[in-house]
Design a protein around this motif. Structure first.
Motif, PDB file in Angstrom:
ATOM      1  N   MET A 281       0.831  -1.200   0.000  1.00  0.00           N
ATOM      2  CA  MET A 281       0.000   0.000   0.000  1.00  0.00           C
ATOM      3  C   MET A 281       0.868   1.254   0.000  1.00  0.00           C
ATOM      4  N   ARG A 282       1.986   1.220   0.706  1.00  0.00           N
ATOM      5  CA  ARG A 282       2.897   2.372   0.705  1.00  0.00           C
ATOM      6  C   ARG A 282       3.469   2.587  -0.691  1.00  0.00           C
TER       7      ARG A 282
ATOM      8  N   ASP B  86       2.082   1.628  -3.573  1.00  0.00           N
ATOM      9  CA  ASP B  86       1.042   2.029  -4.525  1.00  0.00           C
ATOM     10  C   ASP B  86       0.566   3.448  -4.275  1.00  0.00           C
ATOM     11  N   PHE B  87       0.706   3.932  -3.036  1.00  0.00           N
ATOM     12  CA  PHE B  87       0.318   5.313  -2.753  1.00  0.00           C
ATOM     13  C   PHE B  87       1.146   6.283  -3.584  1.00  0.00           C
ATOM     14  N   SER B  88       2.421   5.948  -3.796  1.00  0.00           N
ATOM     15  CA  SER B  88       3.276   6.851  -4.575  1.00  0.00           C
ATOM     16  C   SER B  88       3.345   6.459  -6.041  1.00  0.00           C
TER      17      SER B  88
ATOM     18  N   ARG C 107       1.214   4.221  -7.778  1.00  0.00           N
ATOM     19  CA  ARG C 107      -0.097   4.069  -8.412  1.00  0.00           C
ATOM     20  C   ARG C 107      -0.019   3.167  -9.642  1.00  0.00           C
TER      21      ARG C 107
ATOM     22  N   HIS D 135      -4.129  -5.122  -4.582  1.00  0.00           N
ATOM     23  CA  HIS D 135      -3.229  -5.268  -3.443  1.00  0.00           C
ATOM     24  C   HIS D 135      -3.123  -6.715  -2.965  1.00  0.00           C
TER      25      HIS D 135
ATOM     26  N   SER E  61       7.426  13.905   3.510  1.00  0.00           N
ATOM     27  CA  SER E  61       6.342  14.102   4.479  1.00  0.00           C
ATOM     28  C   SER E  61       6.515  15.387   5.274  1.00  0.00           C
TER      29      SER E  61
END
Length: 854
Positions: free
Chosen positions: A317-318, A320-322, A324, A329, A524
């Motif tokens: 998930m980390r 794919d967050f960046s 995409r 998943h 961040s």
């Protein structure tokens, strides 16, 4: 020689090889280390003094002479305090030999002061107290961190995967467990005796516990470990009376810790009765549970002393967050995407695994072993960032694996920095009402462009923070900027070391992971600034100054690129897409990027990131790219959404490949083929389902059902269930007659492609699993009005009508598509791009268009 800033980032105690830390509120800490030279495991048992930060000593005044300055030294039953320097609200560092006694003393004083009983420190205002879990107290106070002197592969990692008769641990059973040992060997444990017998299953669970203890891993991993395997195992062990002695110390049983993502856990279960965590933050004795009421929303994860429990879903998930770029998943989808699945990978539909085991157990054994091999590969490929973060931040490795980079990584780093400097910490504060200005985001053209280049602005906002020394006003030490400075410089050094190391070597993997971890934290920093009320040093004014500078830089970048003859397509803080004139080659493209990059502030780096044969620009941050070589790249929820029906996304991919190649008749053929397959019911039912998350408790929905019916909940009710879990994801579809249908979730069941079902399944069984009773007319409309509509900006209106005309009712006057071509429309000139636009720009890209109402 290390500087103070280096100590803020890395800690200061050089102890090597720490692979796990477990601390108790009573001041005991247990540290497991792998000796870097031999790999041997050693354990240290130490004492530390639990601590809190308080805004005032008022709630400890009742201790009288037992409250003494820190300079007087510790003594039995004594609480000591140290007043920190500076204007921060949290200025009293108080310590005691026992954290529970310290917590009790504060709560007694607060109860007297407020005139009502206070049971937990978390119930006191955040501006009055700061409390951290015992491990973080120990790591912050000692200056230690995990994994000094160790590479990723030095850890002893074990993967295990359960095979169960179903998904309900109160009814279903575990019949097989696959394990991959730290040396890479795989093995299978399975029931020995009558299927469905309690003693047989209990024997399997005891053998699993014994095997894990014998292999003694530092880390236990699996995909969806915290969402399924551990909660299911804990519940079955509780029901069967099997002690889960999976830790390296303490009483048998799993402990709980709160988490944003995990299982919904109950108030009883197979857990050790000892409380976990900082005083007042972990479950009270007897509350470490397993399954819980479906309508309660608190989520938890399990933890054990001496081993780190890592869920590879977090790394997926980390990523794919960046990026995409993932098709889903689930383990099998991700393993295929990254090339981790072998050509002979065994596949069985999740709902059929137990059935197949009864007739062909060897096939299930292969299937389960493939699962743990892929989980291990995924952990190695994507898990390095969390490993590297644990070398920096004073938190348990497993907590950093699922932590957000702002509150989960930067906050502990900043707390450690301030305490190391003896400085008082500010409390969380609400904003002054100033709104947070949006980031710069420009859409210059829609439709299809050719010869496309991506110029990347590397970490724009952190770079601007460094360039113009923009930091939070209340950070009087300048710690946030200092951390960003160190991280950027050391990230570049790590990238250089990675490039110099041989491909595939441990050195390369370690440095690539370190670079990725540093990028996560650096990027961040701006979000940390703007998170008003959520982070300790939030400062909306500083965040707005960063975005203002960002808009200036992006405006300059766009104008200078346009002046050199390119066609701008889209620009945001990540970079700019533009199309170059016909006849340009890659040297020309790189020259333009270099020329414009030289005009930017010195710390803002513009890099040539990639070149593409064609691009469909649909809406801001929603586009499709066709590389000169390689597969299609899709970005944004218009083209990739977990809610989208698979048949529609499959059509989009086929149509986009034709569109970006200039083949408009091919787009028509793809549409006709999809409509025809729908009307002939050749498309499997699961490919018309939408994957949705249930957010309403069952009681709430049933109370309002008479006024408004919603497809997901009606589908669950139609399946015979009257209760569900908040956060549960289900696959739903619209059936004939307006009915709601429910199918097992392929991501939860980890199913295989339709063609892999096999001839052994009877026609009646296939029909039961795949009724194909979907509403054909509804899905034909959805195909045109939702999925095909995403191509509208690339076609002239008359061509769009012709391409997506109903195949069974063609127009008598439809124009020929032989000479149709994609179009590109300029919607904004570079000189107009001066107003910031929020990232959420258009309602039409917020979802996949799937219905939720009936």
């Amino acid at each position: 020689m290390s500087t103070m800033e280096d100590e803020w980032l890395w800690g200061w105690d050089p102890t090597p090889g720490i692979v796990s830390v477990w601390a108790e509120p009573d001041g005991r800490a247990f540290i497991w280390r792998r000796l870097p030279d031999t790999g041997a495991l050693v354990r240290e048992d130490v004492r530390f003094r639990p601590w809190l930060l308080l805004a005032s000593l008022e709630d400890l005044a009742h201790l009288g002479g037992r409250l003494r300055p820190e300079r007087d030294g510790p003594a039995p039953h004594r609480v000591t305090y140290e007043e920190l320097e500076g204007p921060g609200a949290l200025r009293f560092l108080v310590r005691a030999d026992d954290g529970r006694a310290l917590s009790t003393a504060v709560l007694q004083g607060a109860s007297r002061r407020l005139g009502r009983t206070q049971n937990h420190l978390r119930d006191l205002p955040a501006e009055a107290v700061l409390v951290m879990p015992p491990e973080e107290q120990y790591l912050i106070a000692s200056g230690r961190t995990y994994f000094r002197g160790l590479g990723f592969d030095a850890l002893h990692r074990l993967q295990f995967d359960l095979e169960t008769t179903g998904l309900d641990p109160d009814r279903d059973r575990i019949f097989l467990v696959a394990l991959r040992a730290p040396d890479g060997h795989t093995e299978v444990l399975e029931i020995q005796g009558k299927d469905g017998d309690d003693d047989v299953e209990a024997d399997l669970l005891q053998r699993l516990v014994d095997r894990i203890r014998a292999l003694d891993p530092d880390v236990i991993e699996n995909h969806n470990l915290h969402g399924f395997d551990l909660p299911f195992l804990a519940r079955r062990a509780q029901r069967l009376g099997v002690p889960l002695a999976l830790g390296r110390a303490g009483a048998p049983g799993l402990r709980q810790r709160p988490s944003a993502r995990g299982a919904s856990l109950g108030d009883t279960g197979n857990a050790s009765p000892g409380a976990r965590g900082a005083p007042g933050t972990r479950e009270a004795p007897g509350q470490e549970g397993a399954w819980r009421s479906p309508d309660r929303q608190r989520r938890s994860r399990y933890t054990v002393p001496g081993r780190e429990l890592i869920d590879t879903m977090d790394a997926v998930m980390r990523h794919d967050f960046s990026a995409r770029d993932l098709p889903g998943h689930g383990l099998k989808a991700v393993a295929r995407h990254f090339g981790l699945a072998g050509p002979d990978r065994e596949l069985i539909t999740g709902a059929r695994v137990h059935q197949v085991f009864r007739t062909d157990p060897e096939r299930v054994r292969r299937y389960a072993c493939d699962d743990v091999k892929e989980a291990a590969g995924l952990a190695h490929l994507l898990g390095g960032a969390a490993f590297a973060l644990a070398r920096m931040a004073p938190r348990r490795y497993e907590r950093l694996a699922d932590a957000g980079p702002a509150t989960g990584v930067l906050d502990p780093l900043l707390v450690r920095a301030y305490l190391r400097a003896g400085a008082a910490l500010p409390a969380h504060e609400p904003g002054d009402g100033t709104s947070h200005s949006g980031a710069a985001l420009h859409l210059f053209a829609t439709g299809v462009a050719r010869r496309v280049v991506k110029a990347d602005v590397a970490s724009l906002y952190p770079s601007l923070m460094r360039q113009y020394r923009i930091g939070p006003k209340r950070d009087r030490l300048g710690a946030l900027l200092a951390l960003v400075e160190r991280l950027v410089d050391q990230r570049l050094a790590a990238k250089s070391r990675a490039r110099a190391a041989p491909p595939g070597s441990p050195e390369r993997h370690t440095n690539e992971a370190l670079s990725a971890a540093m990028k996560i934290v650096v990027n961040s920093a701006y979000g940390y600034l703007g998170a008003v009320g959520l982070t300790r040093f939030s400062d909306v004014h500083a965040a707005n100054e960063v975005t203002r500078r960002g808009r200036e830089v992006l405006g300059l970048l766009c104008r200078e690129l346009a002046a050199r003859g390119v066609t701008l397509l889209e620009a945001d803080t990540d970079g700019v897409y533009f199309a170059v004139p016909e006849g340009w080659g890659e040297p020309d493209e790189r020259r333009v990027v270099a020329e414009v990059g030289a005009l930017l502030p010195s710390r803002v780096q513009l890099e040539f990131e990639g070149r593409y044969a064609a691009m469909l620009s649909h809406e801001p941050k929603n586009y499709a790219l066709q590389p000169y070589e390689g597969p299609l790249v899709l970005r944004g929820v218009a083209f990739r959404s977990s809610r989208a029906e698979p048949f529609g996304e499959d059509f989009l991919r086929r149509a986009l490949r034709c569109l970006l190649a200039g083949d408009i008749p091919g787009v028509r053929e793809a549409y006709v083929a999809s409509v025809t397959a729908l009307r002939r019911r050749e498309i499997p039912t699961r490919d018309v389902t939408a994957r949705v998350r249930l957010t309403k408790p069952s009681a709430q929905y049933l109370a309002t059902r008479a006024r408004r019916r919603e497809l997901p909940y009606e589908a669950v009710l139609a399946s015979g269930r009257t209760r569900w879990e908040i956060g549960e994801r289900v696959r739903v579809y619209r059936a004939t007659g307006g009915r709601a249908g429910l199918l097992p979730d392929p991501e939860a069941a980890e199913g295989e492609p339709e063609s892999a079902v096999g001839a052994s399944t009877s026609a009646s069984a296939r029909a039961a699993c795949d009724p194909r009773d979907y509403d054909v007319d509804y899905y034909a409309r959805l195909l045109r009005e939702t999925f095909a509509a995403r191509l509208a900006r690339a076609l002239a209106p008359e061509d769009f009508i012709a391409v997506f005309d109903d195949p069974e009712q063609p127009s008598l006057f439809a124009p020929s598509l032989a000479h149709a071509r994609p179009i590109l429309t300029i919607v904004q000139e570079p000189q107009q791009a001066e107003i910031a636009v929020p990232a959420e720009t258009s309602p039409s890209v917020q979802g996949a268009g799937s219905p939720t109402g009936l």
